[in-house]
Scaffold this active site. Structure first.
Site, short mmCIF file in Angstrom:
data_model
loop_
_atom_site.label_atom_id
_atom_site.label_comp_id
_atom_site.label_asym_id
_atom_site.label_seq_id
_atom_site.Cartn_x
_atom_site.Cartn_y
_atom_site.Cartn_z
N HIS A 1 29.03 62.24 -61.26
CA HIS A 1 27.82 61.43 -61.44
C HIS A 1 27.55 61.19 -62.93
CE1 HIS A 1 26.75 63.40 -57.45
NE2 HIS A 1 26.62 62.12 -57.16
N VAL B 1 36.39 61.96 -61.10
CA VAL B 1 36.38 63.18 -61.91
C VAL B 1 36.75 64.34 -61.01
CG1 VAL B 1 34.98 64.70 -63.37
CG2 VAL B 1 34.61 62.22 -63.42
N SER C 1 32.50 66.63 -55.68
CA SER C 1 31.65 66.05 -54.65
C SER C 1 30.45 66.97 -54.46
CB SER C 1 32.45 65.97 -53.34
OG SER C 1 31.57 65.81 -52.25
N SER C 2 29.30 66.37 -54.18
CA SER C 2 28.10 67.19 -53.96
C SER C 2 28.33 68.15 -52.80
CB SER C 2 26.90 66.30 -53.64
OG SER C 2 26.71 65.37 -54.68
N ARG C 3 29.10 67.71 -51.82
CA ARG C 3 29.35 68.55 -50.65
C ARG C 3 30.25 69.75 -50.97
NH1 ARG C 3 29.30 63.26 -47.85
NH2 ARG C 3 27.66 63.28 -46.28
P1 AMP Z 1 26.85 60.13 -54.09
O1 AMP Z 1 25.69 60.81 -54.76
O2 AMP Z 1 27.83 61.07 -53.50
O3 AMP Z 1 26.42 59.01 -53.19
O4 AMP Z 1 27.66 59.44 -55.26
C1 AMP Z 1 27.04 58.56 -56.16
C2 AMP Z 1 28.11 57.83 -56.92
O5 AMP Z 1 28.92 58.78 -57.63
C3 AMP Z 1 29.06 57.06 -55.99
O6 AMP Z 1 29.37 55.80 -56.60
C4 AMP Z 1 30.26 57.96 -55.94
O7 AMP Z 1 31.47 57.28 -55.67
C5 AMP Z 1 30.27 58.54 -57.33
N1 AMP Z 1 31.04 59.78 -57.35
C6 AMP Z 1 30.96 60.84 -56.49
N2 AMP Z 1 31.86 61.77 -56.79
C7 AMP Z 1 32.54 61.32 -57.88
C8 AMP Z 1 33.61 61.85 -58.67
N3 AMP Z 1 34.17 63.01 -58.41
N4 AMP Z 1 34.06 61.10 -59.72
C9 AMP Z 1 33.50 59.89 -59.98
N5 AMP Z 1 32.48 59.34 -59.28
C10 AMP Z 1 32.02 60.04 -58.24
#
Ligand code: AMP
Length: 275
Positions: A31, A169, A178-180
């Protein structure tokens, strides 16, 4: 850094080039990387934090999705974000009468495993674009199909925003952040890193693509699925696709992406790479 809870509080300054990063919070380096890119390109960066109920299926983890607003605020502040928009569900969805459906690119892969997911994604992204009015918007390639769905929506509905897609990343092990991942134990994290390892292996074996046949590609993909199964990861799909249409690869297509999703017990992982 300003924090807005209501749509009416957001005021667009037309003189500033505004970069926007839509998120569901529980920030990690992925993020922050999107925010840093936006900071470099734009005069002002705004971030939304909204765990969007309409993109979760009835048996998915909407309730247990990680949430930590205080921590998110301080992380966003540290990379120069000007404002956060963190609305309540009722602020965004007084009704759910109208939604966006991107045909074609949503039918397979995540769209097949998670029916309705991309309608939820496309609808919230369009609503947020209309609420925020950004010049540029940033998405992570980690969610590759999501990038393609948003791109299709922006193209087909003539939405006046420039999209930027940012590289995934990763942890040092290769695991996509990943948040998960917050739900993973240390040993599960190690196990989970084999998804990217198998993607990289398959990518190496598939190159050069011009020397492959549909049979040899099928064999390489099946080998990767078998290796993952041995590591305890059961694949929902592990596929070579046309990078734009997301249709399965056929001979002659050279703009491709390897995409995969796998389950480790109750935890679902997705990842992808280029060749
Ligand atoms: P989310 O909060 O999971 O909906 O993600 C918000 C944004 O961050 C989305 O555009 C995701 O694709 C991006 N995102 C999530 N994980 C990563 C990562 N590891 N590297 C780059 N972008 C990410």
């Amino acid at each position: 850094m300003r924090v807005y809870r209501r749509i009416s509080e957001l005021k667009r300054d037309p003189r500033l080039r505004l970069g926007f990063v839509p998120t569901m919070g529980a920030f990690h380096e992925g993020h922050l990387e999107l925010m840093r890119h936006a900071r470099r390109d734009c005069d002002e960066v705004g971030v939304s934090i909204f765990v969007n109920p309409t993109q979760f299926g009835p048996n998915e983890d909407f309730e247990s999705y990680p949430r930590d607003l205080e921590r998110d605020l301080s992380m966003a502040n540290s990379v120069g974000v000007a404002w956060i928009f963190a609305p309540e569900v009722a602020e965004i969805y007084p009704r759910k009468a109208v939604s966006v459906h991107a045909a074609g690119v949503t039918e397979r892969w995540e769209g097949e495993v998670r029916p309705g997911h991309f309608d939820g994604v496309a609808t919230i992204v369009l609503k947020l674009f209309n609420i925020v009015g950004p010049d540029l918007a940033y998405f992570g390639l980690k969610d590759y199909q999501q990038c393609i769905v948003v791109k299709r929506m922006v193209d087909d509905l003539n939405i006046p925003v420039e999209l930027k897609f940012v590289e995934t990343v990763r942890e040092p092990s290769g695991l996509a952040m990943s948040s998960r991942n917050a739900h993973l134990s240390a040993s599960q994290r190690q196990q989970a890193s084999s998804l990217y390892e198998q993607l990289r292996n398959a990518a190496a074996e598939l190159s050069p693509l011009s020397s492959q046949t549909e049979q040899s590609v099928a064999r390489i993909l099946e080998m990767a699925r078998q290796c993952l199964l041995k590591e305890g990861l059961s694949t929902d799909y592990f596929a070579l696709v046309d990078a734009e249409s997301l249709l399965p690869w056929t001979k002659g297509v050279d703009n491709v992406r390897l995409i995969a999703a796998a389950r480790m017990g109750t935890i679902r992982l997705i990842d992808n790479c280029s060749l």
